[in-house]
Design a protein around this motif. Structure first.
Motif, PDB file in Angstrom:
ATOM      1  N   ALA A 188      -8.290 -10.651 -32.250  1.00 31.08           N
ATOM      2  CA  ALA A 188      -7.483  -9.768 -31.403  1.00 31.08           C
ATOM      3  C   ALA A 188      -8.326  -8.856 -30.515  1.00 31.08           C
ATOM      4  O   ALA A 188      -8.230  -7.632 -30.602  1.00 31.08           O
ATOM      5  N   PRO A 189      -9.160  -9.420 -29.621  1.00 32.80           N
ATOM      6  CA  PRO A 189      -9.952  -8.559 -28.733  1.00 32.80           C
ATOM      7  C   PRO A 189      -9.055  -7.894 -27.686  1.00 32.80           C
ATOM      8  O   PRO A 189      -8.029  -8.451 -27.293  1.00 32.80           O
ATOM      9  N   PRO A 190      -9.421  -6.710 -27.220  1.00 32.78           N
ATOM     10  CA  PRO A 190      -8.614  -6.057 -26.186  1.00 32.78           C
ATOM     11  C   PRO A 190      -8.775  -6.760 -24.843  1.00 32.78           C
ATOM     12  O   PRO A 190      -9.820  -7.368 -24.576  1.00 32.78           O
ATOM     13  N   PRO A 191      -7.765  -6.695 -23.981  1.00 32.02           N
ATOM     14  CA  PRO A 191      -7.894  -7.304 -22.651  1.00 32.02           C
ATOM     15  C   PRO A 191      -8.891  -6.530 -21.800  1.00 32.02           C
ATOM     16  O   PRO A 191      -9.089  -5.326 -21.992  1.00 32.02           O
ATOM     17  N   SER A 192      -9.515  -7.230 -20.873  1.00 29.64           N
ATOM     18  CA  SER A 192     -10.496  -6.592 -19.995  1.00 29.64           C
ATOM     19  C   SER A 192      -9.792  -5.781 -18.914  1.00 29.64           C
ATOM     20  O   SER A 192      -8.757  -6.191 -18.385  1.00 29.64           O
ATOM     21  N   ILE A 193     -10.364  -4.627 -18.598  1.00 36.04           N
ATOM     22  CA  ILE A 193      -9.831  -3.850 -17.482  1.00 36.04           C
ATOM     23  C   ILE A 193     -10.314  -4.463 -16.174  1.00 36.04           C
ATOM     24  O   ILE A 193     -11.253  -5.261 -16.143  1.00 36.04           O
ATOM     25  N   VAL A 194      -9.643  -4.107 -15.087  1.00 30.62           N
ATOM     26  CA  VAL A 194      -9.961  -4.664 -13.772  1.00 30.62           C
ATOM     27  C   VAL A 194     -10.503  -3.562 -12.878  1.00 30.62           C
ATOM     28  O   VAL A 194      -9.905  -2.493 -12.750  1.00 30.62           O
ATOM     29  N   ARG A 195     -11.634  -3.826 -12.265  1.00 30.61           N
ATOM     30  CA  ARG A 195     -12.205  -2.909 -11.288  1.00 30.61           C
ATOM     31  C   ARG A 195     -12.814  -3.729 -10.159  1.00 30.61           C
ATOM     32  O   ARG A 195     -13.908  -4.284 -10.300  1.00 30.61           O
ATOM     33  N   ASN A 196     -12.069  -3.839  -9.086  1.00 29.84           N
ATOM     34  CA  ASN A 196     -12.536  -4.559  -7.915  1.00 29.84           C
ATOM     35  C   ASN A 196     -12.034  -3.845  -6.668  1.00 29.84           C
ATOM     36  O   ASN A 196     -11.587  -2.685  -6.744  1.00 29.84           O
ATOM     37  N   ASN A 197     -12.078  -4.512  -5.548  1.00 31.40           N
ATOM     38  CA  ASN A 197     -11.681  -3.873  -4.303  1.00 31.40           C
ATOM     39  C   ASN A 197     -10.195  -3.551  -4.263  1.00 31.40           C
ATOM     40  O   ASN A 197      -9.765  -2.616  -3.569  1.00 31.40           O
ATOM     41  N   GLU A 198      -9.377  -4.294  -5.043  1.00 29.34           N
ATOM     42  CA  GLU A 198      -7.926  -4.081  -5.009  1.00 29.34           C
ATOM     43  C   GLU A 198      -7.453  -3.153  -6.128  1.00 29.34           C
ATOM     44  O   GLU A 198      -6.581  -2.317  -5.917  1.00 29.34           O
ATOM     45  N   TYR A 199      -8.009  -3.338  -7.328  1.00 28.19           N
ATOM     46  CA  TYR A 199      -7.550  -2.571  -8.484  1.00 28.19           C
ATOM     47  C   TYR A 199      -8.691  -1.771  -9.091  1.00 28.19           C
ATOM     48  O   TYR A 199      -9.853  -2.182  -9.046  1.00 28.19           O
ATOM     49  N   TYR A 200      -8.311  -0.650  -9.686  1.00 30.77           N
ATOM     50  CA  TYR A 200      -9.270   0.137 -10.467  1.00 30.77           C
ATOM     51  C   TYR A 200      -8.514   0.700 -11.659  1.00 30.77           C
ATOM     52  O   TYR A 200      -7.539   1.438 -11.496  1.00 30.77           O
ATOM     53  N   ASP A 201      -8.952   0.330 -12.898  1.00 34.18           N
ATOM     54  CA  ASP A 201      -8.258   0.723 -14.121  1.00 34.18           C
ATOM     55  C   ASP A 201      -9.026   1.802 -14.870  1.00 34.18           C
ATOM     56  O   ASP A 201     -10.256   1.723 -15.012  1.00 34.18           O
ATOM     57  N   LEU A 202      -8.280   2.781 -15.382  1.00 41.66           N
ATOM     58  CA  LEU A 202      -8.774   3.728 -16.381  1.00 41.66           C
ATOM     59  C   LEU A 202      -8.048   3.419 -17.687  1.00 41.66           C
ATOM     60  O   LEU A 202      -6.835   3.622 -17.774  1.00 41.66           O
ATOM     61  N   LYS A 203      -8.761   2.906 -18.686  1.00 36.30           N
ATOM     62  CA  LYS A 203      -8.114   2.571 -19.963  1.00 36.30           C
ATOM     63  C   LYS A 203      -8.017   3.823 -20.818  1.00 36.30           C
ATOM     64  O   LYS A 203      -9.016   4.372 -21.256  1.00 36.30           O
ATOM     65  N   ILE A 204      -6.780   4.255 -21.091  1.00 37.91           N
ATOM     66  CA  ILE A 204      -6.580   5.479 -21.855  1.00 37.91           C
ATOM     67  C   ILE A 204      -6.268   5.210 -23.327  1.00 37.91           C
ATOM     68  O   ILE A 204      -6.334   6.127 -24.143  1.00 37.91           O
ATOM     69  N   ALA A 205      -5.922   3.963 -23.675  1.00 34.30           N
ATOM     70  CA  ALA A 205      -5.633   3.660 -25.081  1.00 34.30           C
ATOM     71  C   ALA A 205      -5.621   2.161 -25.312  1.00 34.30           C
ATOM     72  O   ALA A 205      -5.352   1.380 -24.392  1.00 34.30           O
ATOM     73  N   GLU A 206      -5.933   1.769 -26.553  1.00 37.04           N
ATOM     74  CA  GLU A 206      -5.736   0.398 -27.020  1.00 37.04           C
ATOM     75  C   GLU A 206      -4.657   0.424 -28.096  1.00 37.04           C
ATOM     76  O   GLU A 206      -4.623   1.331 -28.930  1.00 37.04           O
ATOM     77  N   ILE A 207      -3.776  -0.576 -28.087  1.00 32.47           N
ATOM     78  CA  ILE A 207      -2.661  -0.634 -29.024  1.00 32.47           C
ATOM     79  C   ILE A 207      -2.803  -1.890 -29.885  1.00 32.47           C
ATOM     80  O   ILE A 207      -2.817  -3.007 -29.368  1.00 32.47           O
ATOM     81  N   LYS A 208      -2.904  -1.703 -31.187  1.00 28.69           N
ATOM     82  CA  LYS A 208      -2.972  -2.830 -32.108  1.00 28.69           C
ATOM     83  C   LYS A 208      -1.541  -3.275 -32.434  1.00 28.69           C
ATOM     84  O   LYS A 208      -0.750  -2.506 -32.992  1.00 28.69           O
ATOM     85  N   VAL A 209      -1.212  -4.512 -32.086  1.00 23.99           N
ATOM     86  CA  VAL A 209       0.117  -5.073 -32.366  1.00 23.99           C
ATOM     87  C   VAL A 209      -0.062  -6.139 -33.440  1.00 23.99           C
ATOM     88  O   VAL A 209      -0.508  -7.256 -33.157  1.00 23.99           O
ATOM     89  N   VAL A 210       0.265  -5.810 -34.676  1.00 21.00           N
ATOM     90  CA  VAL A 210       0.068  -6.758 -35.769  1.00 21.00           C
ATOM     91  C   VAL A 210       1.128  -7.848 -35.695  1.00 21.00           C
ATOM     92  O   VAL A 210       2.151  -7.716 -35.016  1.00 21.00           O
ATOM     93  N   ALA A 211       0.874  -8.941 -36.370  1.00 15.34           N
ATOM     94  CA  ALA A 211       1.812 -10.066 -36.361  1.00 15.34           C
ATOM     95  C   ALA A 211       3.182  -9.623 -36.880  1.00 15.34           C
ATOM     96  O   ALA A 211       3.284  -8.993 -37.925  1.00 15.34           O
TER      97      ALA A 211
END
Length: 392
Positions: free
Chosen positions: A113-136
């Motif tokens: 369950a790795p976290p998704p990668s944030i996006v930082r390019n010419n169109e988008y810029y992400d600030l990741k403020i939290a990770e959410i663990k969603v168990v099965a």
């Protein structure tokens, strides 16, 4: 043009400026990140069901401002029935829409369950403020499922004035809240002498000027004996050989006076507090002083977590099972690794074996089999399971 200066009065259209020019100028004075304001600094908390709440706060992304003036609810996608995943909450700047919004990035269900990668390019810029663990099979989110990443400068960080450092109280809002909540309950957990001693240490800390080190990296905590508050943003730097109590990012508060020192370490994600003393040139062992033992339950069972890292999960369920296939059981809380022990007792039907074999390949669930049945038809099976391992 290699050189550019601004802003100047326009004469017949020879000094025209864009929004990017304004944003670039703002960036000279305000860094990208979360604003350490008096509100909740975009703190993410559990919502109803599979949702989280982004609380009020502000951010700056490369000169573009963002304000959230009321709690904002974000709904997570339905949980996988068999595998956990990790989602992320980001503040995203979108150049195409010319807007900044809070967005859920959905992770891929898997055993790790790795976290998704944030996006930082010419169109988008992400600030990741939290990770959410969603168990099965999850139908709700708890505070323990939320990892706060606002102070992680590699994915978010605090927006400070380029020419002036941020105030200590602003950076440490989340740690201060944890510490104050714990201290309010001291009468129930500490005797009078312990409580008085801790209060005296806090008073000494308040009397002295505080130095905030947001870039604490590989320093040995044994060498920190100056009164102040220190930030460790990276779990990878918090190692036992550097004398951290646990491998976790967090806040260190140190009080030093008259040749004696006290250190209090507050873990960022778990909210636990550790303490040790320095006397006669020797540091004592770390002692977890809050909480001593934690426990909880959900629709998958109950668990108890101990300060030394031990966790015991207890499950009693009735599920539909094919005798020849066995069944996969999801733990109420994920183990740190697959070096746990699980014991399964099958109560009904009585023609099945009392204790089944288990396959220890995942940290979130276990497969038990060898039910001593040859039927390929579905049967309702009542069973209990005790699993003992480590949560950290």
């Amino acid at each position: 043009m290699a050189e550019k200066s601004y802003f100047w009065p326009d004469v017949n259209g020879d000094r025209e400026y864009t929004d990017e020019d304004i944003a670039r100028l703002i960036g000279y004075f305000v860094g990208t990140g979360i604003h350490p304001t008096e509100d909740q600094c975009l703190h993410v908390t559990p919502g109803t069901g599979l949702s989280v709440v982004v609380n009020t706060g502000r951010a700056c992304i490369e000169g573009k401002g963002y304000d959230n003036t009321a709690p904002l609810t974000l709904t997570l996608p339905t949980a996988s029935g068999s595998l956990p995943r990790t989602d992320a909450v980001v503040i995203r700047r979108d150049k195409a829409t010319r807007e900044i919004h809070a967005v859920i990035l959905t992770g891929t269900p898997s055993s790790s369950a790795p976290p998704p990668s944030i996006v930082r390019n010419n169109e988008y810029y992400d600030l990741k403020i939290a990770e959410i663990k969603v168990v099965a099979g999850a139908t709700s989110i708890t505070q323990a499922d939320i990892k706060d990443t606002r102070l992680d400068s590699s994915v978010c960080g605090i927006s400070v004035g380029v020419l002036q450092q941020v105030e200590a109280d602003s950076v440490l809002d989340q740690y201060t809240a944890i510490f104050e909540q714990w201290f309010e309950n001291l009468e129930n957990t500490l005797d009078e002498n312990q409580a008085t001693n801790l209060q005296n240490n806090i008073n000494k800390l308040e009397e002295k000027s505080l130095s905030v080190k947001t870039n604490l990296t590989t320093e040995d905590l044994d060498d920190i004996q100056t009164t102040g508050i220190y930030i460790q943003n990276y779990t990878s730097n918090a190692t036992t050989d550097r004398h951290y109590p646990v491998k976790a990012s967090g806040c260190l508060m140190c009080v030093f006076a008259e040749g004696k020192a006290y250190q209090y370490y507050i873990c960022q994600n778990e909210g636990c507090i550790w303490m040790r003393r320095y006397n006669s040139k020797i540091w004592s062992d770390w002692e977890q002083i809050y909480p001593s033992v934690t426990s909880g339950s959900n629709d998958r069972g109950t668990w108890i977590k101990y300060p030394d890292g031990t966790m015991i999960c207890s499950i009693r369920r009735t599920d539909q099972v094919i005798e020849t296939d066995g069944i996969v059981v999801t733990f109420p809380q994920e183990f740190a690794d697959n070096n746990y022990t699980a014991v399964v007792n099958v109560a009904r039907p009585y023609d099945m074996v009392a204790c089944a074999d288990c396959n220890y390949t995942a940290t979130t669930n276990v497969w038990f089999y060898n039910l001593d049945g040859s039927s390929t038809a579905w049967k309702m099976v009542t069973y209990t399971m005790i699993a003992i391992g480590r949560w950290k």
